[in-house]
Scaffold this active site. Structure first.
Site, short mmCIF file in Angstrom:
data_model
loop_
_atom_site.label_atom_id
_atom_site.label_comp_id
_atom_site.label_asym_id
_atom_site.label_seq_id
_atom_site.Cartn_x
_atom_site.Cartn_y
_atom_site.Cartn_z
N HIS A 168 -3.22 7.17 2.51
CA HIS A 168 -3.64 5.87 2.00
C HIS A 168 -5.00 5.54 2.62
O HIS A 168 -5.20 5.65 3.83
CB HIS A 168 -2.61 4.82 2.39
CG HIS A 168 -3.07 3.42 2.18
ND1 HIS A 168 -3.62 2.99 0.99
CD2 HIS A 168 -3.07 2.34 3.01
CE1 HIS A 168 -3.94 1.72 1.10
NE2 HIS A 168 -3.63 1.30 2.31
N CYS A 203 0.81 -1.22 0.00
CA CYS A 203 0.00 0.00 0.00
C CYS A 203 0.84 1.27 0.00
O CYS A 203 0.32 2.35 -0.22
CB CYS A 203 -0.94 0.01 1.20
SG CYS A 203 -2.10 -1.36 1.16
N ASN A 238 -10.07 -0.40 0.47
CA ASN A 238 -8.62 -0.24 0.39
C ASN A 238 -8.13 -0.86 -0.93
O ASN A 238 -8.12 -2.08 -1.07
CB ASN A 238 -7.99 -0.94 1.60
CG ASN A 238 -6.47 -0.90 1.59
OD1 ASN A 238 -5.85 -0.54 0.59
ND2 ASN A 238 -5.89 -1.29 2.70
N1 ACO Z 1 -18.06 -8.53 10.38
C1 ACO Z 1 -18.54 -8.78 11.60
N2 ACO Z 1 -17.75 -9.06 12.66
C2 ACO Z 1 -16.43 -9.07 12.44
C3 ACO Z 1 -15.86 -8.84 11.19
C4 ACO Z 1 -16.74 -8.54 10.13
N3 ACO Z 1 -16.31 -8.29 8.87
N4 ACO Z 1 -14.54 -8.93 11.27
C5 ACO Z 1 -14.23 -9.21 12.56
N5 ACO Z 1 -15.39 -9.31 13.26
C6 ACO Z 1 -15.55 -9.61 14.67
C7 ACO Z 1 -14.39 -10.41 15.22
O1 ACO Z 1 -14.58 -11.80 14.99
C8 ACO Z 1 -14.44 -10.04 16.67
O2 ACO Z 1 -15.45 -10.80 17.29
P1 ACO Z 1 -15.21 -11.49 18.73
O3 ACO Z 1 -14.93 -10.34 19.66
O4 ACO Z 1 -16.49 -12.21 18.97
O5 ACO Z 1 -14.01 -12.35 18.55
C9 ACO Z 1 -14.91 -8.60 16.67
O6 ACO Z 1 -15.53 -8.37 15.39
C10 ACO Z 1 -13.79 -7.60 16.85
O7 ACO Z 1 -12.73 -7.93 15.95
P2 ACO Z 1 -11.43 -7.06 15.86
O8 ACO Z 1 -10.47 -7.71 14.90
O9 ACO Z 1 -10.95 -6.76 17.25
O10 ACO Z 1 -12.00 -5.71 15.22
P3 ACO Z 1 -11.31 -4.33 15.09
O11 ACO Z 1 -12.05 -3.29 15.83
O12 ACO Z 1 -9.81 -4.41 15.32
O13 ACO Z 1 -11.52 -4.00 13.54
C11 ACO Z 1 -10.32 -4.04 11.47
C12 ACO Z 1 -10.95 -4.86 12.57
C13 ACO Z 1 -11.40 -3.23 10.79
C14 ACO Z 1 -9.70 -4.99 10.48
C15 ACO Z 1 -9.26 -3.09 12.07
O14 ACO Z 1 -8.40 -3.79 12.94
C16 ACO Z 1 -8.44 -2.40 11.01
O15 ACO Z 1 -8.93 -1.61 10.24
N6 ACO Z 1 -7.14 -2.69 10.95
C17 ACO Z 1 -6.28 -2.15 9.93
C18 ACO Z 1 -6.33 -3.07 8.73
C19 ACO Z 1 -5.74 -2.46 7.48
O16 ACO Z 1 -5.85 -1.28 7.26
N7 ACO Z 1 -5.12 -3.29 6.64
C20 ACO Z 1 -4.59 -2.90 5.39
C21 ACO Z 1 -3.29 -2.20 5.51
S1 ACO Z 1 -2.70 -1.63 3.98
C22 ACO Z 1 -1.92 -2.88 3.03
O17 ACO Z 1 -0.70 -2.94 2.94
C23 ACO Z 1 -2.68 -3.91 2.30
#
Ligand code: ACO
Length: 349
Positions: free
Chosen positions: A272, A129, A302
């Site tokens: 980004h 990214c 993204n």
């Molecule tokens: N729908 C519903 N529930 C979900 C989903 C979904 N799509 N995904 C996860 N959950 C659930 C999980 O299972 C968890 O449930 P549990 O508590 O019963 O176990 C709960 O939601 C919380 O999960 P977390 O992973 O703690 O959620 P978080 O608030 O951290 O959000 C997210 C997740 C959106 C992925 C966040 O961590 C994020 O944006 N991280 C950055 C990711 C990113 O930007 N990646 C790309 C980087 S750029 C590149 O180089 C490609």
């Protein structure tokens, strides 16, 4: 070959007298098919409210049967050249920033052929990214050294090919797109790349990876070889989130500090597009008002190396970004890699 034939002075002598880089034209292209959060909910256990509240994403575009990364890159590049009013044969270099080439040997030469950029050398650059920003800074060095005059930088990714569409923790985040920017040498002292900082930390690379998977195959006698491909994207979302909200403000602060730039003098924050919460956290850190924070991830998710030029193109074409505007930009992602650049938009001559 004699020493006389290897004249080091001739090898480093600039071809052009250059004082800086001008951002001249941009373009973008996205697949036609948009997939909403509700539609994704039919495939994995997720829903619109969860995705919107955690990421700000409402839909993403996915490359369909008759589309390709090469096609999107070509369209984005043609639009950038058209905006600048340049013929493709005036390009000296094409840098294609992508982690998802159509051909692992490199997709940039195919783009060169499609455009008819017969005088350009073309190569791929991989930095996930951060790829577009890394590509832009790399391209600018060729101009600043005087070696080249006109360069096309494309950021394009088709992560839909490598996402595990049954992993709700990652598949909701990504989409496909291409964005392009054409830059040229200035001779009057103007420099649209006012400053930059780039960083890598491979020790944390495992938090976001698209790793190869191989199996040992017998070759001849006791010799073996490895055969394989790649596994789907593996991501520790919380660690990536923490990395982004820590490193992006830090690198932007260093860049503003080292260039003597106040946040108030910035017209636009162009990050980004990974997560609206990351954009909001960075804007809050620098007290940049919401209306100066560029965001379109609600519509595209993204799109990896494409997000920055895709957003730039949208804001230039709808008139938000005007000639002379200053843009603080930061890319971040797998590697881990991250960077920041202080840009100025000149637009077509
Ligand atoms: N729908 C519903 N529930 C979900 C989903 C979904 N799509 N995904 C996860 N959950 C659930 C999980 O299972 C968890 O449930 P549990 O508590 O019963 O176990 C709960 O939601 C919380 O999960 P977390 O992973 O703690 O959620 P978080 O608030 O951290 O959000 C997210 C997740 C959106 C992925 C966040 O961590 C994020 O944006 N991280 C950055 C990711 C990113 O930007 N990646 C790309 C980087 S750029 C590149 O180089 C490609």
């Amino acid at each position: 070959m004699t020493d006389a034939n290897l004249d080091p002075i001739a090898l480093v002598e600039p071809l052009h007298n250059t004082s800086g880089v001008l951002l001249r034209g941009c373009g973008s292209a996205t697949p036609t098919r948009s997939i909403s959060n509700d539609e994704l909910g039919k495939r994995v256990d997720t829903n619109d409210a969860w995705i919107r509240s955690r990421t700000g994403i409402a839909a993403r575009r996915v490359v369909g049967a008759d589309e390709s990364l090469g096609e999107l890159s070509g369209l984005a590049a043609e639009r950038a050249l058209e905006m600048a009013g340049w013929k493709a044969d005036s390009l000296d270099l094409i840098v294609l920033a992508t982690s998802t080439p159509d051909d692992l040997f490199g997709s940039a030469p195919r783009l060169q052929a499609r455009l008819g950029a017969v005088n350009a050398v073309a190569f791929d650059l991989t930095a996930a990214c951060s790829g577009f920003l890394f590509g832009l800074v790399t391209a600018a060095q060729y101009i600043r050294s005087g070696a080249m005059r006109r360069i096309l930088v494309v950021g394009a990714d088709q992560l839909s090919r490598w996402v595990d569409w049954d992993d709700r923790r990652s598949c909701v985040l990504f989409g496909d797109a291409a964005g392009a920017l054409v830059i040229e040498a200035s001779t009057d002292g103007t420099d649209d790349l006012e400053g930059f900082l780039l960083r890598s930390d491979g020790s944390r690379g495992a938090v976001l990876q698209l790793p190869q998977v191989t199996e040992r195959c017998e070759l001849i006698g006791d010799a073996s070889h490895q055969q394989g491909g790649f596994e789907p994207i593996q991501m520790n979302g919380q660690e990536v989130y923490k990395f982004a909200v820590r490193e992006v403000p830090a690198i932007l602060a260093s860049l503003l500090n080292s260039t003597g730039t106040s946040p108030e003098s910035i017209d636009w924050l162009l990050l980004h597009q990974a997560n609206q919460r990351i954009l909001d956290a960075v804007a809050e850190r620098f007290k940049i008002p919401n209306e100066q924070v560029l965001s379109n991830l609600a519509f595209y998710g993204n799109t990896s190396a494409a997000t920055i030029p895709l957003m730039l193109d949208e804001a230039v074409r709808d008139g938000r970004i005007q000639p002379g505007h200053r843009i603080a930009s930061s890319g971040f992602g797998a590697g881990l890699s991250w960077g920041a650049a202080l840009l100025r938009w000149s637009g077509p001559a």
